[in-house]
Design a protein around this motif. Structure first.
Motif, PDB file in Angstrom:
ATOM      1  N   THR A 159      -8.835   5.699   0.822  1.00  0.00           N
ATOM      2  CA  THR A 159     -10.155   5.625   0.189  1.00  0.00           C
ATOM      3  C   THR A 159     -10.122   4.779  -1.073  1.00  0.00           C
ATOM      4  O   THR A 159     -11.064   4.020  -1.347  1.00  0.00           O
ATOM      5  N   TRP A 160      -9.046   4.887  -1.851  1.00  0.00           N
ATOM      6  CA  TRP A 160      -8.939   4.096  -3.074  1.00  0.00           C
ATOM      7  C   TRP A 160      -8.970   2.600  -2.774  1.00  0.00           C
ATOM      8  O   TRP A 160      -9.300   1.800  -3.654  1.00  0.00           O
ATOM      9  N   LYS A 161      -8.642   2.227  -1.552  1.00  0.00           N
ATOM     10  CA  LYS A 161      -8.676   0.819  -1.141  1.00  0.00           C
ATOM     11  C   LYS A 161      -9.970   0.481  -0.409  1.00  0.00           C
ATOM     12  O   LYS A 161     -10.627  -0.520  -0.695  1.00  0.00           O
ATOM     13  N   LEU A 162     -10.330   1.309   0.557  1.00  0.00           N
ATOM     14  CA  LEU A 162     -11.457   1.003   1.420  1.00  0.00           C
ATOM     15  C   LEU A 162     -12.778   0.987   0.661  1.00  0.00           C
ATOM     16  O   LEU A 162     -13.621   0.102   0.902  1.00  0.00           O
ATOM     17  N   ALA A 163     -13.000   1.963  -0.219  1.00  0.00           N
ATOM     18  CA  ALA A 163     -14.305   2.053  -0.881  1.00  0.00           C
ATOM     19  C   ALA A 163     -14.627   0.798  -1.699  1.00  0.00           C
ATOM     20  O   ALA A 163     -15.689   0.191  -1.514  1.00  0.00           O
ATOM     21  N   PRO A 164     -13.738   0.341  -2.603  1.00  0.00           N
ATOM     22  CA  PRO A 164     -14.066  -0.878  -3.345  1.00  0.00           C
ATOM     23  C   PRO A 164     -14.044  -2.130  -2.485  1.00  0.00           C
ATOM     24  O   PRO A 164     -14.844  -3.056  -2.703  1.00  0.00           O
ATOM     25  N   ALA A 165     -13.129  -2.198  -1.506  1.00  0.00           N
ATOM     26  CA  ALA A 165     -13.045  -3.386  -0.656  1.00  0.00           C
ATOM     27  C   ALA A 165     -14.322  -3.566   0.161  1.00  0.00           C
ATOM     28  O   ALA A 165     -14.844  -4.687   0.297  1.00  0.00           O
ATOM     29  N   LEU A 166     -14.854  -2.489   0.716  1.00  0.00           N
ATOM     30  CA  LEU A 166     -16.092  -2.564   1.484  1.00  0.00           C
ATOM     31  C   LEU A 166     -17.287  -2.826   0.580  1.00  0.00           C
ATOM     32  O   LEU A 166     -18.185  -3.589   0.935  1.00  0.00           O
ATOM     33  N   ALA A 167     -17.304  -2.211  -0.585  1.00  0.00           N
ATOM     34  CA  ALA A 167     -18.398  -2.453  -1.528  1.00  0.00           C
ATOM     35  C   ALA A 167     -18.478  -3.925  -1.906  1.00  0.00           C
ATOM     36  O   ALA A 167     -19.569  -4.472  -2.113  1.00  0.00           O
ATOM     37  N   ALA A 168     -17.319  -4.583  -1.978  1.00  0.00           N
ATOM     38  CA  ALA A 168     -17.273  -6.002  -2.337  1.00  0.00           C
ATOM     39  C   ALA A 168     -17.638  -6.914  -1.166  1.00  0.00           C
ATOM     40  O   ALA A 168     -17.828  -8.113  -1.366  1.00  0.00           O
ATOM     41  N   GLY A 169     -17.728  -6.357   0.059  1.00  0.00           N
ATOM     42  CA  GLY A 169     -18.141  -7.153   1.207  1.00  0.00           C
ATOM     43  C   GLY A 169     -17.017  -7.607   2.113  1.00  0.00           C
ATOM     44  O   GLY A 169     -17.235  -8.442   2.995  1.00  0.00           O
ATOM     45  N   ASN A 170     -15.810  -7.079   1.933  1.00  0.00           N
ATOM     46  CA  ASN A 170     -14.682  -7.438   2.787  1.00  0.00           C
ATOM     47  C   ASN A 170     -14.704  -6.652   4.095  1.00  0.00           C
ATOM     48  O   ASN A 170     -15.459  -5.687   4.247  1.00  0.00           O
ATOM     49  N   THR A 171     -13.874  -7.056   5.040  1.00  0.00           N
ATOM     50  CA  THR A 171     -13.607  -6.248   6.221  1.00  0.00           C
ATOM     51  C   THR A 171     -12.161  -5.766   6.154  1.00  0.00           C
ATOM     52  O   THR A 171     -11.348  -6.283   5.392  1.00  0.00           O
ATOM     53  N   ILE A 172     -11.846  -4.765   6.974  1.00  0.00           N
ATOM     54  CA  ILE A 172     -10.605  -4.005   6.805  1.00  0.00           C
ATOM     55  C   ILE A 172      -9.742  -4.025   8.057  1.00  0.00           C
ATOM     56  O   ILE A 172     -10.226  -3.840   9.172  1.00  0.00           O
ATOM     57  N   LEU A 173      -8.429  -4.231   7.842  1.00  0.00           N
ATOM     58  CA  LEU A 173      -7.400  -3.963   8.839  1.00  0.00           C
ATOM     59  C   LEU A 173      -6.497  -2.895   8.216  1.00  0.00           C
ATOM     60  O   LEU A 173      -5.729  -3.180   7.309  1.00  0.00           O
ATOM     61  N   TRP A 174      -6.630  -1.692   8.704  1.00  0.00           N
ATOM     62  CA  TRP A 174      -5.956  -0.542   8.084  1.00  0.00           C
ATOM     63  C   TRP A 174      -4.798  -0.088   8.959  1.00  0.00           C
ATOM     64  O   TRP A 174      -4.954   0.194  10.134  1.00  0.00           O
ATOM     65  N   LYS A 175      -3.614  -0.048   8.337  1.00  0.00           N
ATOM     66  CA  LYS A 175      -2.414   0.470   9.008  1.00  0.00           C
ATOM     67  C   LYS A 175      -1.961   1.738   8.278  1.00  0.00           C
ATOM     68  O   LYS A 175      -1.371   1.684   7.205  1.00  0.00           O
ATOM     69  N   PRO A 176      -2.265   2.927   8.838  1.00  0.00           N
ATOM     70  CA  PRO A 176      -1.763   4.163   8.227  1.00  0.00           C
ATOM     71  C   PRO A 176      -0.290   4.373   8.571  1.00  0.00           C
ATOM     72  O   PRO A 176       0.256   3.738   9.476  1.00  0.00           O
ATOM     73  N   SER A 177       0.349   5.281   7.856  1.00  0.00           N
ATOM     74  CA  SER A 177       1.738   5.611   8.140  1.00  0.00           C
ATOM     75  C   SER A 177       1.875   6.170   9.553  1.00  0.00           C
ATOM     76  O   SER A 177       1.002   6.903  10.039  1.00  0.00           O
ATOM     77  N   GLU A 178       2.988   5.855  10.187  1.00  0.00           N
ATOM     78  CA  GLU A 178       3.264   6.409  11.505  1.00  0.00           C
ATOM     79  C   GLU A 178       3.433   7.929  11.464  1.00  0.00           C
ATOM     80  O   GLU A 178       3.344   8.605  12.496  1.00  0.00           O
TER      81      GLU A 178
END
Length: 492
Positions: A159-178
């Motif tokens: 969330t600390w990454k996704l919330a500001p990144a999306l607010a700024a207009g970026n798109t996301i490639l998210w890799k969570p821990s295995e």
């Protein structure tokens, strides 16, 4: 066994190879779900989907206010699903249900905050020194953000990454821990439900050793936001540098919790326990070094050991449990190895020091809350990140020595100060080389306040006004208003 798929381009799909892996419950030691085992082809698919979404008017054509509305709608859904997601996290990574519920119920605030901030990002009109020219700046999204997140607080740190990144207009490639992918995949469904266009958020699962490098070096990825250990972070930094990608790195810590002679003893004991035994020490901000003024050291250690002995260890899904299991088998081995290293170096074991055998722990991966005294600042137990419930207690004689010891590691993520002196509190907060300094409290975070590290603890800031700048780039625009074109062979 529950079976999950991953989110790519708005579709729930398996790995191109058809391979999966099992995720284990740290309390039972048994597998409970299967997760897609992505390869480079899956990363390529996700990156292409993220690029397509970034260029598509359904996302790029949205006004900043509309993006903010989407984030706030997502926050509403997150609030409604908080308890369910907390249960998934507890099952997948062994964190206490009480803490996970607290995190998940608080987490919507990040999306409300950055949703509100989305249309407050403004450029500047510059009173330029060139006559006949109008100059202004634009703040624009970077493009595709690769968010690589760890297993200890999976959704909060994402969330600390996704919330500001999306607010700024970026798109996301998210890799969570295995080790903690299930909650991320459950989380992804909320983006669909909120109405985010397909491909704006993509989630690929698998092993960092197999796809991590490909994600970081991928030509479609414009920015990497990583949370994890400093050695892996160094590798991410080096790899990103080859293609001149900006990075945000939130890495390890060896934080000092400093107790002065004028501290309220009971409060300081609670603060030190909170710093190291909450979350079983599996947090980057763990106060894994207790620096205690020599005049109160014996009394403080006695009170600390007595209080730590009362910690209830066991089933993390029980509201009464205070210390849960270690999240992964490799981490369990690492923590136990560091305990043996501390003994070999001459530290005195005051509490714990072995794998927990309490019947309440069942077959889980538990380590007893462990306290070492007679620790010298140069010992490995005082210099290296253990990431478990292991505390090094170190005496100091004066303020200067406390600062020297506290700053004497390669890390600089956080620090705690326990004192009744406002002068000392302000002086210590200035001189400690750490991105966060808590005074008479510990482990407090907010969506409104920046978080990040000094030295090998990282680069950049997450949360607060600073965070959205990490996901924007500034463009300068020059417009001639003179109506004439000057000498083309002379720089204007």
């Amino acid at each position: 066994m529950k079976s999950y798929n991953m989110l790519i381009g708005g579709e729930w799909v398996g790995a191109a190879s058809g391979e999966t892996f099992e995720t284990e419950n740290p309390f039972t030691g048994k597998s409970w779900a299967t997760i897609p085992r992505s390869g480079v082809d899956d990363v390529d698919r996700a990156a292409a989907a993220a690029r397509k979404a970034f260029n598509d008017p359904s996302w790029s054509g949205l006004s900043a206010s509309a993006r903010g509305a989407l984030l706030r709608r997502f926050a509403d859904l997150l609030a409604a699903n908080a308890d369910r997601l907390a249960e998934v996290e507890t099952q997948d990574n062994g964190k206490l249900i009480a803490e996970m519920r607290g995190q998940l119920r608080y987490m919507p605030q990040w999306y409300y905050y950055f949703g509100g901030l989305a249309d407050k990002v403004e450029g500047r009109v510059i009173p330029i020194d060139k006559p006949g020219v109008f100059n202004f700046t634009r703040e624009e999204p970077l493009g595709i953000v690769a968010a690589i997140t760890p297993w200890n607080s999976p959704l909060m740190l994402a969330t600390w990454k996704l919330a500001p990144a999306l607010a700024a207009g970026n798109t996301i490639l998210w890799k969570p821990s295995e080790f903690s992918s299930a909650s991320a995949l459950e989380f992804g469904r909320l983006f669909e439900e909120a109405g985010f266009p397909p491909g704006v958020v993509n989630i690929v699962t698998g092993f960092g050793s197999e796809i991590g490098s490909h994600i970081v070096s991928h030509p479609q990825v414009d920015k990497v936001a990583f949370t994890g250990g400093d050695r892996t972070g160094q590798g991410v930094y080096e790899l990103a540098a080859k293609s001149i990608k900006p990075v945000t790195l939130e890495l390890g810590g060896k934080s000092a919790n400093i107790v002065f002679e004028d501290a309220v003893l009971e409060d300081a004991v609670k603060g030190v326990v909170s710093g190291i035994f909450a979350a079983s020490g599996q947090t980057c901000i763990a106060g894994s070094r207790a620096l205690v003024h020599r005049s109160i050291y014996p009394a403080f250690v006695e009170a600390l050991v007595a209080f730590a002995k009362t910690a209830r260890i066991g089933d993390p899904s029980s509201e009464n449990t205070q210390v849960g299991p270690i999240t992964t088998r490799p981490q369990l081995t690492k923590v136990l190895e560091y305990i043996e290293i501390a003994k070999a170096e001459g530290a005195t074991l005051a509490l714990g020091g072995k794998r927990a055998s309490d019947p309440a722990c069942g077959d889980g991966w538990f380590v007893e809350p462990t306290i070492f005294t007679d620790v010298a600042p140069a010992m490995r137990i005082a210099q290296e990140e253990v990431f478990g419930p292991v505390l090094a207690a170190i005496p100091f004689d004066n303020d200067e020595q406390a600062i020297e010891i506290a700053n004497g590691t390669i890390y600089g993520l956080a620090a705690g100060v326990w004192t009744q002196s406002i002068s000392r509190a302000l002086t210590m907060s200035q001189r400690l080389r750490a991105g966060t300094v808590w005074v008479n409290t510990y482990r407090a975070v907010s969506y409104m306040s920046p978080f990040g590290g000094f030295k090998r603890s990282g680069i950049g800031r997450e949360s607060g006004l600073s965070a959205i700048r990490e996901y924007l780039q500034e463009k300068s625009v020059w417009i001639d208003i003179s109506g004439t074109v000057p000498n083309p062979f002379v720089q204007r």
